[in-house]
Scaffold this active site. Structure first.
Site, mmCIF file in Angstrom:
data_model
loop_
_atom_site.group_PDB
_atom_site.id
_atom_site.type_symbol
_atom_site.label_atom_id
_atom_site.label_comp_id
_atom_site.label_asym_id
_atom_site.label_seq_id
_atom_site.Cartn_x
_atom_site.Cartn_y
_atom_site.Cartn_z
ATOM 1 N N TYR A 181 0.820 -1.216 0.000
ATOM 2 C CA TYR A 181 0.000 0.000 0.000
ATOM 3 C C TYR A 181 0.855 1.269 0.000
ATOM 4 O O TYR A 181 0.517 2.262 -0.624
ATOM 5 C CB TYR A 181 -0.941 -0.019 1.208
ATOM 6 C CG TYR A 181 -1.760 1.241 1.380
ATOM 7 C CD1 TYR A 181 -2.630 1.672 0.385
ATOM 8 C CD2 TYR A 181 -1.656 2.004 2.545
ATOM 9 C CE1 TYR A 181 -3.391 2.837 0.546
ATOM 10 C CE2 TYR A 181 -2.410 3.155 2.715
ATOM 11 C CZ TYR A 181 -3.272 3.567 1.718
ATOM 12 O OH TYR A 181 -4.005 4.713 1.878
ATOM 13 N N ARG A 194 1.154 6.933 -6.685
ATOM 14 C CA ARG A 194 -0.076 7.714 -6.857
ATOM 15 C C ARG A 194 0.183 9.195 -6.603
ATOM 16 O O ARG A 194 -0.164 10.046 -7.435
ATOM 17 C CB ARG A 194 -1.175 7.194 -5.921
ATOM 18 C CG ARG A 194 -2.433 8.060 -5.963
ATOM 19 C CD ARG A 194 -3.600 7.462 -5.199
ATOM 20 N NE ARG A 194 -3.342 7.175 -3.791
ATOM 21 C CZ ARG A 194 -4.270 6.776 -2.933
ATOM 22 N NH1 ARG A 194 -5.526 6.591 -3.336
ATOM 23 N NH2 ARG A 194 -3.964 6.514 -1.667
ATOM 24 N N TYR A 233 -1.348 12.773 6.680
ATOM 25 C CA TYR A 233 -0.867 11.761 7.628
ATOM 26 C C TYR A 233 0.631 11.935 7.821
ATOM 27 O O TYR A 233 1.369 12.207 6.866
ATOM 28 C CB TYR A 233 -1.099 10.344 7.072
ATOM 29 C CG TYR A 233 -2.499 9.775 7.189
ATOM 30 C CD1 TYR A 233 -3.458 10.309 8.049
ATOM 31 C CD2 TYR A 233 -2.855 8.661 6.423
ATOM 32 C CE1 TYR A 233 -4.728 9.756 8.133
ATOM 33 C CE2 TYR A 233 -4.122 8.100 6.507
ATOM 34 C CZ TYR A 233 -5.056 8.654 7.358
ATOM 35 O OH TYR A 233 -6.301 8.100 7.436
ATOM 36 N N ARG A 280 -11.825 13.028 2.388
ATOM 37 C CA ARG A 280 -12.750 12.171 3.142
ATOM 38 C C ARG A 280 -14.071 12.015 2.403
ATOM 39 O O ARG A 280 -14.734 10.988 2.498
ATOM 40 C CB ARG A 280 -12.984 12.749 4.536
ATOM 41 C CG ARG A 280 -11.744 12.746 5.420
ATOM 42 C CD ARG A 280 -11.235 11.344 5.704
ATOM 43 N NE ARG A 280 -9.985 11.348 6.481
ATOM 44 C CZ ARG A 280 -9.241 10.272 6.694
ATOM 45 N NH1 ARG A 280 -9.598 9.099 6.183
ATOM 46 N NH2 ARG A 280 -8.140 10.348 7.381
ATOM 47 N N GLU A 285 -13.929 -1.398 6.857
ATOM 48 C CA GLU A 285 -13.936 -0.077 6.217
ATOM 49 C C GLU A 285 -15.273 0.058 5.482
ATOM 50 O O GLU A 285 -15.753 -0.912 4.893
ATOM 51 C CB GLU A 285 -12.756 0.046 5.248
ATOM 52 C CG GLU A 285 -12.690 1.384 4.525
ATOM 53 C CD GLU A 285 -11.383 1.549 3.740
ATOM 54 O OE1 GLU A 285 -10.302 1.315 4.316
ATOM 55 O OE2 GLU A 285 -11.453 1.904 2.558
HETATM 56 C C1 3EB Z 1 -7.902 5.682 6.026
HETATM 57 O O1 3EB Z 1 -8.787 6.415 6.495
HETATM 58 C C2 3EB Z 1 -8.317 4.297 5.657
HETATM 59 O O2 3EB Z 1 -5.584 5.285 -0.017
HETATM 60 O O3 3EB Z 1 -7.228 5.850 -1.325
HETATM 61 C C3 3EB Z 1 -9.510 4.962 3.008
HETATM 62 C C4 3EB Z 1 -9.917 5.563 1.809
HETATM 63 C C5 3EB Z 1 -8.214 4.521 3.121
HETATM 64 C C6 3EB Z 1 -9.029 5.711 0.757
HETATM 65 C C7 3EB Z 1 -6.784 5.475 -0.224
HETATM 66 C C8 3EB Z 1 -7.331 4.682 2.063
HETATM 67 C C9 3EB Z 1 -7.728 5.271 0.882
HETATM 68 O O4 3EB Z 1 -6.732 6.037 5.903
HETATM 69 C C10 3EB Z 1 -7.751 3.850 4.364
#
Ligand code: 3EB
Length: 325
Positions: free
Chosen positions: A132, A139, A192, A205, A316
């Protein structure tokens, strides 16, 4: 022109809602699933998801991307063999997204609204880094190189792990830039800290867009048991599901601060990703308690077996839906 979403039992002879070929379609199948997609855990019969407009659809190909458009909406996908090394995965991810941005430019520059990313072995290590995290490097770099919004204004997305087989990318784009929505309970994913990988994930989000006159569509990204930037309720799938639902409600509240449309969790189309098939009943019980067992959300939800992008996350949920403005 209006774009409609429809989820129905897969059956070749059923006439489609508008009687025209869909802009985009995917089948969710039980067992091992469709190549590049997670396997369906619930309901028991195969499901077809369709995005349909009333206009004729053209098909095309740009590099690795196969796409369909009706002059306004653009839907595309790529299904490719999973590279064996981390470096090759970074390169392929960068190429995929670069071809995706070329596709957008070739169609007069529609904007990405929502992306679905599925990769096998998502939590496995390749050359000392999680699959990932390699994906995130390729990406983000492609977004930066294309001068696309890699931080605020990024599309909604999900990224999940399939058991084996190819990787796949599916996207929906439209004529207007989506209005991004963040969750005040969570650090924006594009911010992050580096403890979660050398490059941050590239998604909002949620995004708001108009798919029909006078109406608003909300695409909520994959949402998990993360508060701030930390995973919470480790090892407890029930509490992780409850925390995920709190996050989904917080995203809806945040969306309501920027639109007059009103979205309700019990009216949206949900996709619930469960890491361990054995957790299906526990997750479903919590979800149905939250939205009501007879609600459109409960009756229409699909549950898929997938790895979540942190190995400690067990569930999720993503969802989308529309409401009058
Ligand atoms: C998170 O909140 C959970 O890498 O495109 C959620 C939605 C998550 C999209 C992405 C990853 C992605 O981090 C993981």
């Amino acid at each position: 022109m209006t774009l409609l979403f429809e989820r129905r039992p897969r059956s070749a002879d059923l006439p489609r809602a508008t009687g025209v070929p869909p802009l985009g379609q995917r089948d969710l199948l039980p067992g091992v699933g469709q190549a590049g997609l997670p396997a369906l855990l619930h309901p028991a019969c195969a499901i077809t998801e369709c995005w349909t407009s009333a206009s004729p659809v053209r098909h095309g190909r740009t590099g690795l991307i196969r796409h369909q458009d009706d002059g306004q909406w653009l839907y595309g996908e790529a299904v490719l063999p999973m590279p064996a090394t981390g470096a090759a995965l970074q390169t392929l991810t960068h190429q995929l997204y670069t071809d995706l941005f070329r596709t957008l430019r070739g169609h007069g520059g529609p904007h990405l609204l929502k992306l679905w990313n599925y990769l096998p072995h998502l939590n496995a290590e390749r050359d000392g880094l999680e699959v990932y995290r390699h994906f995130n490097i390729g990406r983000q770099q492609a977004f930066l190189d294309a001068e696309a919004a890699a931080f605020e204004g990024a599309p909604a997305a999900c990224a999940l792990g399939t058991a084996d087989g190819p990787l796949s990318l599916t996207f929906l784009a439209g004529p207007q830039a989506p209005r991004p929505v963040e969750n005040p309970r969570q650090t924006s994913a594009y911010h992050y800290p580096a403890t979660y990988g050398p490059r941050s994930p590239t998604f909002s989000r949620a995004t708001l867009a108009a798919l029909a006159p006078g109406r608003e569509t909300l695409f909520v990204s994959g949402t998990a048991s993360i508060v701030g930037h930390a995973s919470v309720h480790l090892g407890d799938v029930v509490q992780q599901t409850q925390e995920t639902l709190r996050n989904l409600r917080a995203v809806l509240d945040a969306a309501h601060a920027t639109t007059t449309a009103r979205f309700a969790l019990d009216q949206l189309a949900h996709t619930v990703y469960v890491r361990h098939a054995a957790d299906l009943d526990a997750v479903r019980t919590v979800f149905e308690q939250a939205v009501g067992a007879d609600s459109p959300a409960a009756c229409g939800a699909v549950y898929l077996r997938a790895d979540v992008c942190r190995s400690e996350l067990l569930v999720e949920i993503e969802c989308h839906g529309e409401a009058p403005r």
